[in-house]
Design a protein around this motif. Structure first.
Motif, PDB file in Angstrom:
ATOM      1  N   GLN A 132       3.582   2.184  17.369  1.00 17.25           N
ATOM      2  CA  GLN A 132       3.232   2.629  16.026  1.00 17.25           C
ATOM      3  C   GLN A 132       4.095   1.961  14.963  1.00 17.25           C
ATOM      4  OE1 GLN A 132       0.059   3.908  16.446  1.00 17.25           O
ATOM      5  NE2 GLN A 132       0.730   5.102  14.672  1.00 17.25           N
ATOM      6  N   GLN A 133       5.281   1.461  15.348  1.00 17.44           N
ATOM      7  CA  GLN A 133       6.175   0.821  14.383  1.00 17.44           C
ATOM      8  C   GLN A 133       6.283  -0.693  14.569  1.00 17.44           C
ATOM      9  OE1 GLN A 133       7.363   3.666  16.203  1.00 17.44           O
ATOM     10  NE2 GLN A 133       6.682   4.969  14.532  1.00 17.44           N
ATOM     11  N   TYR A 161       9.123   1.186   9.184  1.00 20.59           N
ATOM     12  CA  TYR A 161       9.573   2.567   9.144  1.00 20.59           C
ATOM     13  C   TYR A 161       8.479   3.369   8.443  1.00 20.59           C
ATOM     14  CZ  TYR A 161      14.056   0.302  10.013  1.00 20.59           C
ATOM     15  OH  TYR A 161      15.058  -0.470  10.532  1.00 20.59           O
ATOM     16  N   GLU A 162       7.788   4.192   9.209  1.00 21.06           N
ATOM     17  CA  GLU A 162       6.603   4.862   8.675  1.00 21.06           C
ATOM     18  C   GLU A 162       6.962   5.865   7.592  1.00 21.06           C
ATOM     19  OE1 GLU A 162       2.992   5.304  11.543  1.00 21.06           O
ATOM     20  OE2 GLU A 162       4.770   5.975  12.608  1.00 21.06           O
ATOM     21  N   TYR A 206       8.758  -4.789  12.049  1.00 21.87           N
ATOM     22  CA  TYR A 206       9.051  -3.384  12.369  1.00 21.87           C
ATOM     23  C   TYR A 206       8.886  -2.572  11.095  1.00 21.87           C
ATOM     24  CZ  TYR A 206      11.228   0.768  14.339  1.00 21.87           C
ATOM     25  OH  TYR A 206      11.464   2.044  14.786  1.00 21.87           O
ATOM     26  N   SER A 232       5.080   2.610   3.479  1.00 23.89           N
ATOM     27  CA  SER A 232       6.097   2.428   4.501  1.00 23.89           C
ATOM     28  C   SER A 232       6.906   1.181   4.162  1.00 23.89           C
ATOM     29  CB  SER A 232       5.459   2.270   5.889  1.00 23.89           C
ATOM     30  OG  SER A 232       4.627   3.365   6.190  1.00 23.89           O
ATOM     31  N   GLY A 254       9.712  -1.904   5.830  1.00 25.87           N
ATOM     32  CA  GLY A 254      10.136  -2.503   7.080  1.00 25.87           C
ATOM     33  C   GLY A 254      10.610  -3.925   6.887  1.00 25.87           C
TER      34      GLY A 254
END
Length: 205
Positions: free
Chosen positions: A133-134, A169-170, A167, A175, A177
């Motif tokens: 998911q990430q 970060y939700e 990557y 978000s 990343g």
């Protein structure tokens, strides 16, 4: 009397058998209907679960927009900053694809007649696959018009692929990343560096 009673009992017995068989058939049909209903409900619930897990099916809800800043360099006499923006469409829960634009500002202070600055620009297409998911993998193909850094000769258009990992970060709607991409071209790596790094802000990741 016996002659009448025996056929009557046989008739009652036959009717009871017929009624029992009919009841069994009705029971089978009812159970089959219930099983079909349960199966349909299960399929419907499965689709609902998938929709709930993946999200609404509208086009707007499947669009992913991103803004990225990266390749920052302000050491010595050089200043460099890149920006990239892309819009993608989620094909399913794992894969997405889209297109975008990128800009790069390069400035070098040098003695002599004057400093050198360059605003480079280009476009890209990309595909993405979520590993978790990430974490995701991404491949791009770029068309980028820029000033070669090694010779500072006139601008030229570079065509090259790149690939890497990101990557995220939700968050709720947005978000944040990081993303690292490696240009799959010796010329690009020689001119602009062996890796592109981006700080990403993503809507509807």
């Amino acid at each position: 009397m016996k002659k009448i009673l025996i056929p009557f009992l046989l008739l009652v017995f036959m009717f009871s058998l017929i009624d029992d068989a009919s009841a069994q058939r009705r029971g089978k049909k009812k159970r089959k209907k219930e099983e079909n209903t349960e199966e349909q409900d299960a399929r419907r619930n499965s689709r609902d679960d998938d929709d709930e897990e993946y999200g609404p099916s509208g086009i707007k809800e499947k669009l992913n927009t991103e803004i990225k800043l990266g390749n920052l360099n302000f050491f010595g006499t050089v200043f460099n900053l890149s920006m990239k923006s892309n819009v993608g469409y989620k094909l399913n829960k794992t894969f997405s694809a889209g297109l975008g634009a990128k800009f790069d500002y390069y400035y070098i202070s040098q003695p002599g007649p004057g400093d050198i600055s360059d605003l480079s620009y280009g476009g890209l297409v990309y595909t993405r696959a979520k590993i978790t998911q990430q974490l995701y993998a991404q491949a791009e193909y770029n068309a980028f018009r820029a000033l070669p850094r090694s010779s500072l000769s006139p601008k030229k258009t570079f065509l090259y692929p790149s690939a890497g990992l990101g990557y995220m970060y939700e968050g709720f709607n947005w978000s944040s990343g990081v993303e690292l991409l490696v240009p799959l071209s010796d010329e690009i790596r020689d001119e602009f560096g062996i890796v592109e790094y981006w700080f990403t802000f993503s809507h509807n990741f």
